[in-house]
Design a protein around this motif. Structure first.
Motif, PDB file in Angstrom:
ATOM      1  N   ASP A  44      37.327  35.982  32.102  1.00 23.93           N
ATOM      2  CA  ASP A  44      37.529  36.829  30.926  1.00 23.93           C
ATOM      3  C   ASP A  44      36.191  37.279  30.356  1.00 23.93           C
ATOM      4  O   ASP A  44      35.183  36.574  30.453  1.00 23.93           O
ATOM      5  N   GLN A  45      36.190  38.461  29.737  1.00 28.85           N
ATOM      6  CA  GLN A  45      35.008  38.951  29.037  1.00 28.85           C
ATOM      7  C   GLN A  45      35.437  39.503  27.674  1.00 28.85           C
ATOM      8  O   GLN A  45      36.246  40.425  27.612  1.00 28.85           O
ATOM      9  N   ARG A 136      40.185  40.916  31.431  1.00 32.72           N
ATOM     10  CA  ARG A 136      40.697  39.598  31.769  1.00 32.72           C
ATOM     11  C   ARG A 136      40.327  39.230  33.195  1.00 32.72           C
ATOM     12  O   ARG A 136      40.107  40.091  34.047  1.00 32.72           O
ATOM     13  N   ALA A 137      40.287  37.945  33.485  1.00 33.55           N
ATOM     14  CA  ALA A 137      40.040  37.470  34.839  1.00 33.55           C
ATOM     15  C   ALA A 137      41.081  38.084  35.780  1.00 33.55           C
ATOM     16  O   ALA A 137      42.261  38.121  35.470  1.00 33.55           O
ATOM     17  N   GLY A 138      40.618  38.563  36.916  1.00 36.16           N
ATOM     18  CA  GLY A 138      41.506  39.177  37.890  1.00 36.16           C
ATOM     19  C   GLY A 138      41.707  40.667  37.701  1.00 36.16           C
ATOM     20  O   GLY A 138      42.300  41.329  38.567  1.00 36.16           O
ATOM     21  N   ALA A 139      41.226  41.212  36.588  1.00 33.95           N
ATOM     22  CA  ALA A 139      41.397  42.646  36.339  1.00 33.95           C
ATOM     23  C   ALA A 139      40.567  43.459  37.322  1.00 33.95           C
ATOM     24  O   ALA A 139      39.468  43.062  37.715  1.00 33.95           O
ATOM     25  N   SER A 140      41.107  44.614  37.748  1.00 31.73           N
ATOM     26  CA  SER A 140      40.365  45.526  38.606  1.00 31.73           C
ATOM     27  C   SER A 140      39.401  46.333  37.735  1.00 31.73           C
ATOM     28  O   SER A 140      39.823  47.087  36.858  1.00 31.73           O
ATOM     29  N   LEU A 141      38.103  46.175  37.976  1.00 32.14           N
ATOM     30  CA  LEU A 141      37.094  46.835  37.153  1.00 32.14           C
ATOM     31  C   LEU A 141      36.618  48.141  37.777  1.00 32.14           C
ATOM     32  O   LEU A 141      36.456  49.145  37.082  1.00 32.14           O
ATOM     33  N   SER A 154      26.545  48.267  34.928  1.00 28.62           N
ATOM     34  CA  SER A 154      26.664  47.292  33.850  1.00 28.62           C
ATOM     35  C   SER A 154      27.998  46.555  33.922  1.00 28.62           C
ATOM     36  O   SER A 154      28.065  45.335  33.704  1.00 28.62           O
ATOM     37  N   LEU A 155      29.058  47.291  34.249  1.00 27.06           N
ATOM     38  CA  LEU A 155      30.370  46.666  34.341  1.00 27.06           C
ATOM     39  C   LEU A 155      30.413  45.663  35.486  1.00 27.06           C
ATOM     40  O   LEU A 155      30.935  44.549  35.341  1.00 27.06           O
ATOM     41  N   ALA A 156      29.835  46.035  36.639  1.00 25.97           N
ATOM     42  CA  ALA A 156      29.787  45.098  37.764  1.00 25.97           C
ATOM     43  C   ALA A 156      28.935  43.882  37.427  1.00 25.97           C
ATOM     44  O   ALA A 156      29.264  42.742  37.789  1.00 25.97           O
ATOM     45  N   ALA A 157      27.835  44.101  36.702  1.00 26.96           N
ATOM     46  CA  ALA A 157      26.975  42.983  36.305  1.00 26.96           C
ATOM     47  C   ALA A 157      27.714  42.045  35.368  1.00 26.96           C
ATOM     48  O   ALA A 157      27.556  40.814  35.441  1.00 26.96           O
ATOM     49  N   SER A 158      28.533  42.603  34.482  1.00 25.70           N
ATOM     50  CA  SER A 158      29.277  41.754  33.541  1.00 25.70           C
ATOM     51  C   SER A 158      30.317  40.915  34.253  1.00 25.70           C
ATOM     52  O   SER A 158      30.794  39.913  33.704  1.00 25.70           O
ATOM     53  N   ALA A 159      30.667  41.323  35.489  1.00 28.88           N
ATOM     54  CA  ALA A 159      31.592  40.524  36.289  1.00 28.88           C
ATOM     55  C   ALA A 159      30.848  39.481  37.117  1.00 28.88           C
ATOM     56  O   ALA A 159      31.463  38.768  37.917  1.00 28.88           O
ATOM     57  N   GLY A 160      29.523  39.393  36.936  1.00 23.34           N
ATOM     58  CA  GLY A 160      28.747  38.376  37.620  1.00 23.34           C
ATOM     59  C   GLY A 160      28.282  38.770  39.009  1.00 23.34           C
ATOM     60  O   GLY A 160      27.864  37.917  39.784  1.00 23.34           O
ATOM     61  N   ARG A 161      28.302  40.076  39.327  1.00 24.25           N
ATOM     62  CA  ARG A 161      27.904  40.505  40.664  1.00 24.25           C
ATOM     63  C   ARG A 161      26.396  40.726  40.735  1.00 24.25           C
ATOM     64  O   ARG A 161      25.816  41.433  39.912  1.00 24.25           O
ATOM     65  N   ALA A 162      25.759  40.124  41.727  1.00 21.20           N
ATOM     66  CA  ALA A 162      24.335  40.337  41.968  1.00 21.20           C
ATOM     67  C   ALA A 162      24.111  41.336  43.088  1.00 21.20           C
ATOM     68  O   ALA A 162      23.056  41.954  43.184  1.00 21.20           O
TER      69      ALA A 162
END
Length: 396
Positions: A44-45, A136-141, A154-162
């Motif tokens: 979740d964010q 929410r966790a599992g949401a398609s971003l 920024s959105l991908a980074a907020s999902a923890g993607r490096a």
């Protein structure tokens, strides 16, 4: 092979194009690239209820009132205890709201005296960013096929993607042909002109996300053209000039020597009728554009852009829109005409004015235009105010 309309020609070209393979790149290197995978949220964010303001976390049931200050919650350092009756916690923007609290009183509305703070009434949920309020966790971003820009990064980074999977960049080799072509700063002979088509096409390709390699102009000798095509390390070869069927138009013959399978022989379009497309024996795609700069640029917008986009896994549709004619137009001839034009907004309406001189050799007109006005084959005369289709051009 019959003369094809623009839409049919583009469809035949795109039928031979597939998205290039995926590769993983660091997230910071992904801007301008097209996603080859979906990006979903791992959690979740925000991952907790958070404060939207600097102030005081407390129970709404205790407000208004004077409360005991029992701790502090800052971003990255939450208050571990629970807020009980008659208690408040100093809190800062973005910090986790401690257990027991359900509202935030902003600091401007509170008055602190030592270890106590007086607060006004504050309903539950005031200045609270709820857990999962962004996603929410599992949401398609982000979906595969999306082009990454700084905001999507920024959105991908907020999902923890490096790092992220994107399609490889199309390699496009651009070859100008003709004895009359010379590159600046060389001094031209009495019958030579500077190469204005290839540099612009290379810039177009790079603006659309491809990797452009502008090769040296090739003289009008069949073996020279064959060798230039054979040595081009690219997914797509774009030739400029020599696309017609005159004595000095050698590009098709050179392609045939390398096993060219012709898919589009010519297009029922003005300008750009000699445009052709095919597949070489080794699998490289080949797009032949006319030598006149305006013809080449119009056909690049109509055909090269969709090809480069599809190779990246992105949308290949032309970004067409509608506008009203600012002045009447005569009936069109038997070929579809894409006219260089200028857009303006007047009285809240989008208007389009075609340039009067549509000669395909005029670079000045194309440099001034910011749209192409589409006139179907055999279109009737139109009046000012009639609605037409236009293709906006990407201009600074």
């Amino acid at each position: 092979m019959r003369l094809l309309g623009v839409d049919d020609a583009r469809a035949r070209m795109l039928a031979e194009i597939s998205a290039l393979p995926a590769e993983r790149v660091a997230l910071r290197a992904s801007v301008g690239r097209v996603l080859a995978e979906d990006v979903t949220a791992a959690r979740d964010q925000p991952p907790f209820d958070a404060s939207a303001m600097d102030g005081w976390a407390l129970r709404s049931a205790d407000a208004p009132g004077t409360l005991a200050i029992v701790g502090e919650s800052a971003a990255g350092h939450g208050y571990e205890g629970e807020v009980g009756p008659g208690q408040a916690v100093r809190i800062f923007t973005g910090a986790a709201i401690p257990a027991g609290a359900d509202t935030i009183v902003i600091q401007e509305d509170a008055q602190r005296e030592g270890d106590r703070v007086t607060v006004p009434a504050s309903p539950a949920g005031d200045s609270v960013r709820p857990r999962g309020g962004d996603f929410r966790a599992g949401a398609s971003l982000l979906s595969a096929g999306t082009r990454i820009d700084p905001w999507r990064l920024s959105l991908a980074a907020s999902a923890g993607r490096a790092e992220i999977a994107v399609h490889a960049l199309p390699r496009v080799a651009i070859v100008s042909t003709g004895e009359e072509i010379i590159e600046a700063p060389a001094a031209p002979g009495p019958y030579q002109i500077y190469d204005s088509g290839a540099p612009a096409l290379a810039a177009m390709v790079e603006g659309w996300g491809g990797q452009a390699a502008k090769l040296k102009p090739v003289r009008d000798e069949l073996e020279a053209v064959i060798e230039a095509l054979r040595g081009a390390e690219a997914d797509l070869i774009v030739t400029v000039g020599g696309a017609s069927v005159g004595d000095h138009d050698l590009v098709r013959a050179a392609g045939e020597a390398l096993g060219l399978s012709l898919k589009v022989a010519s297009v029922k379009v003005r300008p750009g009728k000699p445009t052709f497309f095919g597949v070489l024996a080794d699998g490289r795609r080949m797009l032949g554009l006319p030598g006149n700069p305006a013809s080449a640029f119009v056909c690049a917008e109509l055909f090269l852009r969709p090809i480069v986009m599809k190779m990246q896994g992105g949308g290949e549709n032309l970004p067409m829109t509608s506008a009203k004619l600012a002045e009447p137009m005569k009936a069109n001839g038997p070929r579809e005409h894409w006219m260089r034009a200028r857009l303006s907004v007047e009285a809240g309406e989008l208007l389009v004015r075609p340039y009067r001189d549509q000669d395909s050799s005029l670079v000045t007109v194309f440099a001034a235009a910011d749209a192409l006005l589409r006139r179907p084959a055999d279109a009737p005369a139109l009046s000012a105010g009639d609605v037409v289709e236009v293709l906006p051009l990407a201009r600074a």
